[in-house]
Design a protein around this motif. Sequence first.
Motif, PDB file in Angstrom:
ATOM      1  N   SER A 109       0.815  -1.220   0.000  1.00  0.00           N
ATOM      2  CA  SER A 109       0.000   0.000   0.000  1.00  0.00           C
ATOM      3  C   SER A 109       0.843   1.261   0.000  1.00  0.00           C
ATOM      4  O   SER A 109       0.316   2.360  -0.224  1.00  0.00           O
ATOM      5  N   THR A 110       2.147   1.139   0.244  1.00  0.00           N
ATOM      6  CA  THR A 110       2.998   2.326   0.364  1.00  0.00           C
ATOM      7  C   THR A 110       3.953   2.494  -0.820  1.00  0.00           C
ATOM      8  O   THR A 110       4.739   3.438  -0.837  1.00  0.00           O
ATOM      9  N   VAL A 111       3.924   1.602  -1.786  1.00  0.00           N
ATOM     10  CA  VAL A 111       4.855   1.663  -2.920  1.00  0.00           C
ATOM     11  C   VAL A 111       4.111   2.162  -4.152  1.00  0.00           C
ATOM     12  O   VAL A 111       3.015   1.687  -4.474  1.00  0.00           O
ATOM     13  N   PHE A 112       4.705   3.129  -4.853  1.00  0.00           N
ATOM     14  CA  PHE A 112       4.172   3.596  -6.130  1.00  0.00           C
ATOM     15  C   PHE A 112       5.335   4.011  -7.021  1.00  0.00           C
ATOM     16  O   PHE A 112       6.468   4.214  -6.553  1.00  0.00           O
ATOM     17  N   ALA A 113       5.055   4.116  -8.320  1.00  0.00           N
ATOM     18  CA  ALA A 113       6.087   4.477  -9.301  1.00  0.00           C
ATOM     19  C   ALA A 113       5.531   5.538 -10.238  1.00  0.00           C
ATOM     20  O   ALA A 113       4.327   5.590 -10.501  1.00  0.00           O
ATOM     21  N   ALA A 114       6.427   6.392 -10.748  1.00  0.00           N
ATOM     22  CA  ALA A 114       6.045   7.459 -11.673  1.00  0.00           C
ATOM     23  C   ALA A 114       7.113   7.586 -12.745  1.00  0.00           C
ATOM     24  O   ALA A 114       8.278   7.205 -12.541  1.00  0.00           O
ATOM     25  N   VAL A 115       6.707   8.110 -13.921  1.00  0.00           N
ATOM     26  CA  VAL A 115       7.659   8.386 -15.002  1.00  0.00           C
ATOM     27  C   VAL A 115       7.550   9.850 -15.389  1.00  0.00           C
ATOM     28  O   VAL A 115       6.460  10.440 -15.364  1.00  0.00           O
ATOM     29  N   THR A 116       8.684  10.429 -15.749  1.00  0.00           N
ATOM     30  CA  THR A 116       8.735  11.828 -16.169  1.00  0.00           C
ATOM     31  C   THR A 116       9.195  11.895 -17.624  1.00  0.00           C
ATOM     32  O   THR A 116       9.776  10.939 -18.158  1.00  0.00           O
ATOM     33  N   ILE A 117       8.951  13.048 -18.242  1.00  0.00           N
ATOM     34  CA  ILE A 117       9.224  13.172 -19.676  1.00  0.00           C
ATOM     35  C   ILE A 117      10.717  13.282 -19.992  1.00  0.00           C
ATOM     36  O   ILE A 117      11.098  13.301 -21.166  1.00  0.00           O
ATOM     37  N   ASP A 118      11.565  13.340 -18.962  1.00  0.00           N
ATOM     38  CA  ASP A 118      13.014  13.339 -19.216  1.00  0.00           C
ATOM     39  C   ASP A 118      13.579  11.930 -19.320  1.00  0.00           C
ATOM     40  O   ASP A 118      14.804  11.743 -19.355  1.00  0.00           O
ATOM     41  N   LYS A 132      15.525  13.483 -27.102  1.00  0.00           N
ATOM     42  CA  LYS A 132      14.220  13.890 -27.621  1.00  0.00           C
ATOM     43  C   LYS A 132      13.204  12.735 -27.556  1.00  0.00           C
ATOM     44  O   LYS A 132      12.333  12.605 -28.400  1.00  0.00           O
ATOM     45  N   ASN A 133      13.352  11.907 -26.553  1.00  0.00           N
ATOM     46  CA  ASN A 133      12.408  10.807 -26.330  1.00  0.00           C
ATOM     47  C   ASN A 133      11.859  10.925 -24.909  1.00  0.00           C
ATOM     48  O   ASN A 133      12.612  11.231 -23.979  1.00  0.00           O
ATOM     49  N   GLU A 152       7.764   7.563 -26.304  1.00  0.00           N
ATOM     50  CA  GLU A 152       7.184   8.203 -27.490  1.00  0.00           C
ATOM     51  C   GLU A 152       7.646   7.562 -28.801  1.00  0.00           C
ATOM     52  O   GLU A 152       7.123   7.907 -29.857  1.00  0.00           O
ATOM     53  N   ARG A 153       8.590   6.649 -28.763  1.00  0.00           N
ATOM     54  CA  ARG A 153       9.080   5.974 -29.974  1.00  0.00           C
ATOM     55  C   ARG A 153       8.469   4.579 -30.145  1.00  0.00           C
ATOM     56  O   ARG A 153       8.952   3.794 -30.947  1.00  0.00           O
ATOM     57  N   GLY A 154       7.449   4.270 -29.377  1.00  0.00           N
ATOM     58  CA  GLY A 154       6.778   2.979 -29.509  1.00  0.00           C
ATOM     59  C   GLY A 154       7.487   1.830 -28.834  1.00  0.00           C
ATOM     60  O   GLY A 154       7.147   0.667 -29.074  1.00  0.00           O
ATOM     61  N   LEU A 155       8.469   2.101 -27.975  1.00  0.00           N
ATOM     62  CA  LEU A 155       9.241   1.049 -27.314  1.00  0.00           C
ATOM     63  C   LEU A 155       8.671   0.764 -25.926  1.00  0.00           C
ATOM     64  O   LEU A 155       8.373   1.688 -25.163  1.00  0.00           O
ATOM     65  N   ILE A 156       8.523  -0.535 -25.612  1.00  0.00           N
ATOM     66  CA  ILE A 156       8.110  -0.973 -24.278  1.00  0.00           C
ATOM     67  C   ILE A 156       9.308  -1.639 -23.621  1.00  0.00           C
ATOM     68  O   ILE A 156       9.894  -2.577 -24.175  1.00  0.00           O
ATOM     69  N   THR A 157       9.687  -1.159 -22.436  1.00  0.00           N
ATOM     70  CA  THR A 157      10.819  -1.702 -21.689  1.00  0.00           C
ATOM     71  C   THR A 157      10.313  -2.334 -20.405  1.00  0.00           C
ATOM     72  O   THR A 157       9.545  -1.710 -19.665  1.00  0.00           O
ATOM     73  N   SER A 158      10.733  -3.570 -20.157  1.00  0.00           N
ATOM     74  CA  SER A 158      10.370  -4.251 -18.910  1.00  0.00           C
ATOM     75  C   SER A 158      11.556  -4.197 -17.954  1.00  0.00           C
ATOM     76  O   SER A 158      12.706  -4.396 -18.354  1.00  0.00           O
ATOM     77  N   LEU A 159      11.265  -3.922 -16.676  1.00  0.00           N
ATOM     78  CA  LEU A 159      12.302  -3.739 -15.664  1.00  0.00           C
ATOM     79  C   LEU A 159      11.934  -4.535 -14.418  1.00  0.00           C
ATOM     80  O   LEU A 159      10.764  -4.562 -14.010  1.00  0.00           O
ATOM     81  N   LYS A 160      12.933  -5.169 -13.818  1.00  0.00           N
ATOM     82  CA  LYS A 160      12.712  -5.938 -12.596  1.00  0.00           C
ATOM     83  C   LYS A 160      13.117  -5.122 -11.380  1.00  0.00           C
ATOM     84  O   LYS A 160      14.189  -4.508 -11.349  1.00  0.00           O
ATOM     85  N   LEU A 161      12.247  -5.133 -10.358  1.00  0.00           N
ATOM     86  CA  LEU A 161      12.508  -4.393  -9.130  1.00  0.00           C
ATOM     87  C   LEU A 161      13.505  -5.152  -8.265  1.00  0.00           C
ATOM     88  O   LEU A 161      13.382  -6.368  -8.084  1.00  0.00           O
ATOM     89  N   SER A 162      14.485  -4.438  -7.725  1.00  0.00           N
ATOM     90  CA  SER A 162      15.454  -5.070  -6.825  1.00  0.00           C
ATOM     91  C   SER A 162      14.802  -5.328  -5.461  1.00  0.00           C
ATOM     92  O   SER A 162      13.742  -4.778  -5.153  1.00  0.00           O
ATOM     93  N   PRO A 163      15.399  -6.163  -4.606  1.00  0.00           N
ATOM     94  CA  PRO A 163      14.772  -6.512  -3.324  1.00  0.00           C
ATOM     95  C   PRO A 163      14.436  -5.318  -2.437  1.00  0.00           C
ATOM     96  O   PRO A 163      13.444  -5.349  -1.708  1.00  0.00           O
TER      97      PRO A 163
END
Length: 653
Positions: A548-557, A583-584, A603-614
Motif C-alpha cells: 500500500s505504500t509503494v508507487f512508481a512514476a515516469v517523467t518526460i526526461d 528527444k524521447n 514516445e518511440r513505440g518502445l516498451i521496456t520491462s524492468l525488474k525491481l530489486s529486493p
Amino acid sequence: ELKQEFTRTLTADNPQAPKNIVRFSFKEREYKLVDYLDQTAIHFTLNGNLIPKDSDEGRRQSIRSSIEAEKALVETPAETSEQAEIKDEEHTGDTETAGEGEGEEEGAGEEVAEAAEAAEAAETAEAEEPPPPKAPEKKLPNQFNFIERASTTPFNPLRERGCQSEPVPSLNFSATVRQWDIYDAYVEELQRMEKAKEKEKSKPQAVKKEEEKRGARKLSLVEVQHIEPITRVAKAAKIAERMVNLNTFDDIAQDFKYFEDASDEFRAQQGTLLPLWNFQYEKTKKLAVTAISWNPKYKDLFAVGYGSYDFMKQGHGMVLLYSLKNPSFPEYIFSSHSGVMCLDFNSEHSHLLAVGFYDGNVAIYNLRKETSQPSYKSSAESGKHSGPVWQVKWQKDDMDNNSNFFSISSDGRIVSWTLVKNELVHMDVIKLSVEGTMQGPEGLQLQTLGCGTSFDFHKKIDYLFLVGTEEGKIYKCSKNYSSQFLDVFEAHNMAVDTISWNPFHLKVFISCSSDWTVKIWDHTIKSPMFVYDLSCAVGDVAWSPYSSTVFAAVTIDGKAHVFDLNINKNEALCTQLVVTRKKNKTTHIQFNPVFPIVIVGDERGLITSLKLSPNLRKMPKEKKGQEVKKGPEVEMAKLEKLLSLVREPEGKA
C-alpha cells in the motif's frame, strides 16, 4: 536453486527384482540367500509363427519345399520322353513291314506310306506342345506386413446405396472405404457450394449493399476449409517461435526468474531496476505509447495502445498485445484509422478490450474472434464524444448481466456504455462545467464546459469516482448525482494526467500532473497528505499491487521513480534513466499484478520491462515466535499509520 546438484545413478538392475529369495543348500544343510538374481524385465511377449531360417525347423521346411519343387519339375518331362520312345518304336516297325511287302503290292504300299506320314506328323505336333506350367512356390505369410493381409481379403466389399449394392473393384477394404469417404466429402461440398450460391442470388440488393458498406464479407466454405489447416500450422509455428525465443533470450529469462541484486544489502534505502526484455513492432516506431493494461487472467499478457499526443501529427493508431513468452512479435495486432488514446481489459471477461480513440469513438475488441475489426464501435448516431477519449474503465455488470464501461473526453462528458445484443447503448452520467460564464455575441452568457482528462472508480464503493480535468481540479462525483459534485479539490496548476485510488486503503488516492508534482490525498481532507516535486513534467503514476505504500512514476526526461513511504517519506528509493535516446519521453508505467516487474512505454513505440530489486519490494520482517501477517488489512493499517503521523501536526496547529 540453479546451483543445486541432484545425483542420479543409472544401473542395469531391475528395481522390482526380489532381494530376499532363499534356497536350501544341501552342501551346508541350511537355507541361504541367493546371491545372483536374473535382472531381466520382460515388458511384452508375443508368440508368433515366424521361424528363423538358420534354425533346424527352418532348414527342414526349406529342404522339403525345394524337394517338392524338384519333383514337380522332373515328373512332367520324364513322362513325355517315355511316350516319344514308344511312338518311335512303333514307327520303325511299321516302316520295316512296309518295305518287305513293297514289291508284292505297290498300291497297298502307297496307302501304308501315306498312313505313316500322317502318324509321323501327329507325333511331331504332340512333341512340339509346350510343357505344363510350373506350380507356384508357396510363401510363408508375413503377419507383420499389413498390406499383404489387407490384400488377401477373400470377398469384394459391397457399398449399399438405398436398395442397390455396388461391388467395389479393389480388394483392399480399408483403401476402398477411404476412397468412398473422399468421394462423399467432395459431393457434399459441391452441394453446399450450390446452396450457398442460391442463397446469395436470392438476397435482395439492399441487403447486399449494406453488407458491402459494413465490409462484412462472409467466407465461403472452401475458404474456411483452407483457413483451418493454416490456423493449425500457425498455432504450431507460434509454439515453435516461443521455443526459439526462449533459447535466444535464455539469459534474460534466467534473470527474470532468479536474479536478485546482491548489492542491495550494502545500500541502506536505495534500489535498482534491472532491464529485461524490450518490446517493439516495426510499424509502431513512429507512434507513441498512449496506454498500457495487463490482462487480469493471463499474467504474462498485456495490451499497448499507440497513437500521438501531438494534435498536429494525428494519423492511424494500433493496439498490440504482447506476451512475456514472446518478446519478438505481438500476439494480436489491431489497426485503426484514428490514434488510440486509452484501453482497459474487462476483469470478469478477460477477452474483452475497451479502446478509446482520438476522434471521440470507443470500441470493443473480442480476442476470441479471429477478426481485426472491433465487435462493437460507437458512431455519431450512438453518442460518440466530440473530443479525444482520454480514459476508459470497465465496471461490474449491470442488473441484466450486461457488460458496461465508462469513458471520459475533452468534451466534458462522462458516458456510460452498455453492451446490449449487437450495439452500444450510451448514457451521459455527468457533464463537467467550469465555474463562471463566458460572454458570447450580443451579450449572451455562455456556460463553459470542463475538459476531463482522467478518472477512477472507488475499489469498494461502486457509485463513487474521481475526475481529473485540464484545469488542474479534481472532482469527487457520484453516479447518483449527475448535476452536482460531492467535492472539489484544487489539486494542480496544470492538467491532471493520472488519478488512481489506492488498492488497499479506502480513503487514499494519488494524482500526477504536468506541473512536475505527484500528490497523495485523503478524499475526506482538502489538502494533500504528501507532495513530491520531480523537477519535470510527470507522465504517469501507478500504485503497486503488493504494497500500500509503494508507487512508481515516469517523467518526460526519460526517468522512472519508485517510492516506498514506509521506508522514506521524502525521497524516491530509485531514480533511474529508462530511455537513452535524446528527444524521447517516457509516457506510461504499469506494475505487473503478480511478478516483481514494471513496464514503461515511450514516445518511440518502445516498451521496456524492468525488474525491481529486493529493496524496492521489501516485505515485513519475521519476528521470533510470531507469524508475519499479510493481506489487505495489514497494508491498510500500515498506510493509515503513516497518514496519522502526517495528520497529527496539523491537528496540534
